[in-house]
Design an enzyme around this catalytic site. Structure first.
Site, PDB file in Angstrom:
ATOM      1  CG  ASN A 298      98.585  18.597  69.838  1.00 63.44           C
ATOM      2  OD1 ASN A 298      97.496  18.956  69.388  1.00 63.44           O
ATOM      3  ND2 ASN A 298      99.659  18.491  69.095  1.00 63.44           N
TER       4      ASN A 298
ATOM      5  CB  SER B 161      87.143  12.970  75.111  1.00 60.27           C
ATOM      6  OG  SER B 161      88.136  12.106  74.637  1.00 60.27           O
TER       7      SER B 161
ATOM      8  CB  SER C   7      96.052  10.574  64.475  1.00 62.79           C
ATOM      9  OG  SER C   7      94.736  10.063  64.468  1.00 62.79           O
TER      10      SER C   7
ATOM     11  CD  GLU D 101      96.479  21.911  58.797  1.00 65.77           C
ATOM     12  OE1 GLU D 101      97.629  21.419  58.937  1.00 65.77           O
ATOM     13  OE2 GLU D 101      96.240  22.813  57.992  1.00 65.77           O
TER      14      GLU D 101
ATOM     15  CB  CYS E 293     101.465  18.070  64.307  1.00 61.77           C
ATOM     16  SG  CYS E 293     101.183  19.847  64.247  1.00 61.77           S
TER      17      CYS E 293
ATOM     18  CD  GLU F  92     102.386  12.513  64.704  1.00 56.65           C
ATOM     19  OE1 GLU F  92     101.350  11.856  64.864  1.00 56.65           O
ATOM     20  OE2 GLU F  92     102.417  13.743  64.686  1.00 56.65           O
TER      21      GLU F  92
ATOM     22  CD  GLU G  98      93.605  24.539  60.356  1.00 54.67           C
ATOM     23  OE1 GLU G  98      94.448  24.372  61.246  1.00 54.67           O
ATOM     24  OE2 GLU G  98      92.427  24.166  60.463  1.00 54.67           O
TER      25      GLU G  98
HETATM   26  P1  NAP Z   1      93.201  11.855  67.204  1.00 55.35           P
HETATM   27  O1  NAP Z   1      93.172  10.656  68.039  1.00 55.35           O
HETATM   28  O2  NAP Z   1      93.184  11.692  65.726  1.00 55.35           O
HETATM   29  O3  NAP Z   1      91.966  12.757  67.684  1.00 55.35           O
HETATM   30  C1  NAP Z   1      91.721  14.020  67.142  1.00 55.35           C
HETATM   31  C2  NAP Z   1      90.253  14.351  67.287  1.00 55.35           C
HETATM   32  O4  NAP Z   1      89.495  13.408  66.529  1.00 55.35           O
HETATM   33  C3  NAP Z   1      89.737  14.261  68.723  1.00 55.35           C
HETATM   34  O5  NAP Z   1      88.763  15.243  68.913  1.00 55.35           O
HETATM   35  C4  NAP Z   1      89.122  12.874  68.752  1.00 55.35           C
HETATM   36  O6  NAP Z   1      88.124  12.716  69.729  1.00 55.35           O
HETATM   37  C5  NAP Z   1      88.527  12.800  67.367  1.00 55.35           C
HETATM   38  N1  NAP Z   1      88.279  11.435  66.908  1.00 55.35           N
HETATM   39  C6  NAP Z   1      88.930  10.309  67.235  1.00 55.35           C
HETATM   40  N2  NAP Z   1      88.399   9.255  66.579  1.00 55.35           N
HETATM   41  C7  NAP Z   1      87.379   9.742  65.832  1.00 55.35           C
HETATM   42  C8  NAP Z   1      86.436   9.150  64.945  1.00 55.35           C
HETATM   43  N3  NAP Z   1      86.439   7.846  64.680  1.00 55.35           N
HETATM   44  N4  NAP Z   1      85.537   9.946  64.353  1.00 55.35           N
HETATM   45  C9  NAP Z   1      85.517  11.272  64.596  1.00 55.35           C
HETATM   46  N5  NAP Z   1      86.388  11.893  65.427  1.00 55.35           N
HETATM   47  C10 NAP Z   1      87.310  11.131  66.031  1.00 55.35           C
HETATM   48  O7  NAP Z   1      94.471  12.766  67.506  1.00 55.35           O
HETATM   49  P2  NAP Z   1      95.000  13.259  68.917  1.00 55.35           P
HETATM   50  O8  NAP Z   1      95.664  12.118  69.590  1.00 55.35           O
HETATM   51  O9  NAP Z   1      93.938  13.990  69.638  1.00 55.35           O
HETATM   52  O10 NAP Z   1      96.078  14.344  68.473  1.00 55.35           O
HETATM   53  C11 NAP Z   1      97.360  14.022  68.114  1.00 55.35           C
HETATM   54  C12 NAP Z   1      97.506  13.946  66.600  1.00 55.35           C
HETATM   55  O11 NAP Z   1      97.096  15.183  66.030  1.00 55.35           O
HETATM   56  C13 NAP Z   1      98.937  13.753  66.162  1.00 55.35           C
HETATM   57  O12 NAP Z   1      98.965  12.833  65.100  1.00 55.35           O
HETATM   58  C14 NAP Z   1      99.352  15.129  65.690  1.00 55.35           C
HETATM   59  O13 NAP Z   1     100.400  15.141  64.765  1.00 55.35           O
HETATM   60  C15 NAP Z   1      98.083  15.616  65.096  1.00 55.35           C
HETATM   61  N6  NAP Z   1      98.083  17.075  65.024  1.00 55.35           N
HETATM   62  C16 NAP Z   1      98.229  17.648  63.794  1.00 55.35           C
HETATM   63  C17 NAP Z   1      98.291  19.020  63.694  1.00 55.35           C
HETATM   64  C18 NAP Z   1      98.447  19.685  62.360  1.00 55.35           C
HETATM   65  O14 NAP Z   1      98.218  20.893  62.303  1.00 55.35           O
HETATM   66  N7  NAP Z   1      98.825  18.994  61.306  1.00 55.35           N
HETATM   67  C19 NAP Z   1      98.184  19.820  64.851  1.00 55.35           C
HETATM   68  C20 NAP Z   1      98.033  19.200  66.087  1.00 55.35           C
HETATM   69  C21 NAP Z   1      97.977  17.811  66.155  1.00 55.35           C
HETATM   70  P3  NAP Z   1      88.460  12.000  71.136  1.00 55.35           P
HETATM   71  O15 NAP Z   1      89.314  12.913  71.864  1.00 55.35           O
HETATM   72  O16 NAP Z   1      87.121  11.823  71.750  1.00 55.35           O
HETATM   73  O17 NAP Z   1      89.126  10.705  70.796  1.00 55.35           O
END
Ligand code: NAP
Length: 495
Positions: free
Chosen positions: A168, A194, A246, A267, A301, A398, A475
């Protein structure tokens, strides 16, 4: 496969950058994955494939850890001033290349160009801020209470860091980790999402131009992140995992890191309440709601996920928000007029649609939007719902999209209890003209960050992070961000 790093030319058409098949960036070299496989990258506005990047294997991950290990001693011994100057150069190059980077972000992520420009400026700031932090890492010196010896505390780089980031904010979530890690003297391996690898590789080329030595930053893209991160975390040379994404994936990675006792910064997800009291400045609250809800089309987020509006101002606020949301220009992010771009994937649109239907089924009313258009691209229209009941699924998870659920409340104690009725605790927004009330409510909301009479709180100079299931660690901010990448070493010495 044609392996070419991104070449920046401000005059060139941005679509040219997307046609590159970037290599994995390991030890300062661009290379294909060990099995030659690639991941396709899509334009969420058109659903068209715009690029292919290598699909790293655990063997590539091992090569990246080797490269980070080889570069570690040289980087930790590089003078802080020199590290600072390289980080400052990263800031300057990001600022010079801002338009190109913003266009690339819009292309692969879909976000409106104005949001992408904002992201690049924010992402670059982490380099400027941490260039300033790099030369201010100080230790401690004192007399032991017994008087027997001196207590010397030295802060040292924690070691090799694995950084995992979401789609994002493809630039900012990476620089928010890379900049403090490098400032602290650590070498890193970045695993970007990805869906948005092109920005990560464009930035890798930029770091090289800024003078970051080979192996200090390595970038790996994969379609199968679990085995890749597991392989890296199992390597005893890796000492840090910094993850943004997530809560579900964060839990999996925390468990994996626990097996190897690796320091973690997390995060994670949010469910931000946006509270408007009767005495709020209505126009300011509406302006703030549009930013808090619609920055990145709701894919943030910190996005306002539940809008609690006090009974006396409720109808005026709901009508004002409806008007503003209905007037937004929807389109491909890359178009200059676009105010609300597509969501990241079809799956994301389906989830939003399901949450809206669930809320309506439970009694919510649609004031605008609320229906998916039958067209190419992952679009969901800006939507305002009112009378959303507390039982609606969207009140507990969310939405991550351009949907604003409005919920009426009567008094302060009630809204605090409702705001805290969530497993998350990342961000919250409060609008009131009564500063004492605002500070009182802020102190009682279970959240790592509060915006009081503001729609935006992200700032590299402030500690960003959550409580409860929204994460561990911070951060940015003075000392906070960099301390996640430092380890205290205590030396007892008799003088
Ligand atoms: P996500 O599905 O958790 O993926 C985040 C990262 O983790 C991606 O690089 C993903 O790779 C990788 N990943 C997924 N499954 C994994 C596994 N089993 N082992 C290791 N790595 C893995 O989250 P997203 O959909 O990309 O992002 C949205 C989420 O991020 C929301 O929940 C949002 O609130 C949160 N977020 C939080 C913050 C904060 O600062 N608190 C900031 C931005 C976003 P792939 O892309 O290859 O699946």
């Amino acid at each position: 496969m044609n392996i070419s790093p991104v070449v920046f030319d401000e005059e060139a058409d941005i679509s040219e950058y997307a046609t590159f098949s970037h290599g994995l960036y390991i030890g300062g070299q661009w290379r294909p994955s060990s099995d030659g496989r690639v991941i396709e990258v899509f334009d969420p506005s058109t659903e068209a494939v715009i690029a292919a990047v290598p699909d790293a294997t655990p063997a590539d991950a091992a090569a990246a850890v080797n490269a980070a290990a080889k570069a570690a001693a040289g980087w930790r011994e590089t003078a802080p001033r020199k590290r600072s100057e390289i980080l400052r150069r990263c800031f300057e190059l990001m600022t010079e290349r801002a338009e190109t980077l913003a266009a690339l972000i819009s292309l692969e992520n879909g976000k409106a160009l104005r949001d992408a420009r904002g992201e690049v400026a924010y992402a670059a700031e982490f380099f400027r801020w941490n260039a300033e932090e790099a030369v201010r890492i100080s230790g401690e010196f004192g007399l032991a209470p017994s008087g027997a010896n001196r207590i010397v505390v030295d802060y040292q780089p924690i070691g090799i860091c694995v950084l995992v980031t979401p789609w994002n904010f493809p630039a900012a979530m990476a620089t928010r980790k890379i900049a403090p890690a490098l400032a602290a003297g650590c070498t890193v391996i970045l695993k970007p999402a990805s869906e948005t690898p092109l920005t990560a590789y464009a930035l890798a080329a930029l770091y090289e131009d800024a003078g970051v030595p080979p192996g200090v930053i390595n970038v790996l893209t994969t379609s199968n992140p679990g085995p890749l991160t597991a392989a890296m975390l199992a390597d005893p040379r890796v000492r840090k995992l910094s993850f943004t994404g997530s809560t579900g994936v964060g839990r999996v990675l925390l468990a994996e890191a626990a097996r190897h006792v690796i320091s973690c910064s997390m995060e994670l997800g949010g469910n931000a309440p946006f509270i408007v009291f009767d005495d709020a400045d209505l126009e300011a609250a509406l302006d703030g709601a549009m930013i808090a809800k619609m920055r990145n089309a709701g894919e943030a987020c910190t996005a306002a996920n539940r809008l609690y509006v006090q009974a006396g101002i409720h109808d005026a606020f709901a009508e004002g928000l409806r008007k503003r949301m209905a007037a937004l220009q929807i389109g491909p992010g890359i178009d200059a007029e676009t105010e609300c771009g597509p969501m990241i994937t079809r799956k994301a649109v389906e989830k939003i649609d399901r949450l809206v239907k669930d809320a309506v089924h439970r009694g919510a009313r649609i004031l605008c939007g609320g229906a998916v258009a039958d067209a190419k691209g992952y679009f969901y229209p800006p939507t305002v719902l009112c009378d959303v009941p507390p039982t609606a699924e969207m009140a507990h998870q969310e939405i991550f999209g351009p949907v604003a659920p409005i919920m009426r409340f009567d008094d302060e104690a009630e809204v605090i209890a409702r705001a805290n009725d969530t497993e998350y605790g990342l961000a919250a927004y409060i609008y009131t003209r009564d500063l004492a009330k605002g500070m009182r409510v802020a102190s009682r909301i279970e959240s790592g960050m509060i915006a009081l009479n503001r729609g935006l709180m992200s700032d590299p100079a402030a500690p960003f992070g959550g409580v409860k299931q929204s994460g561990l660690g911070r951060e940015g901010g003075q000392k906070h961000g960099i301390s996640e990448f430092l380890e205290a070493k205590y030396i007892a010495v008799t003088i």
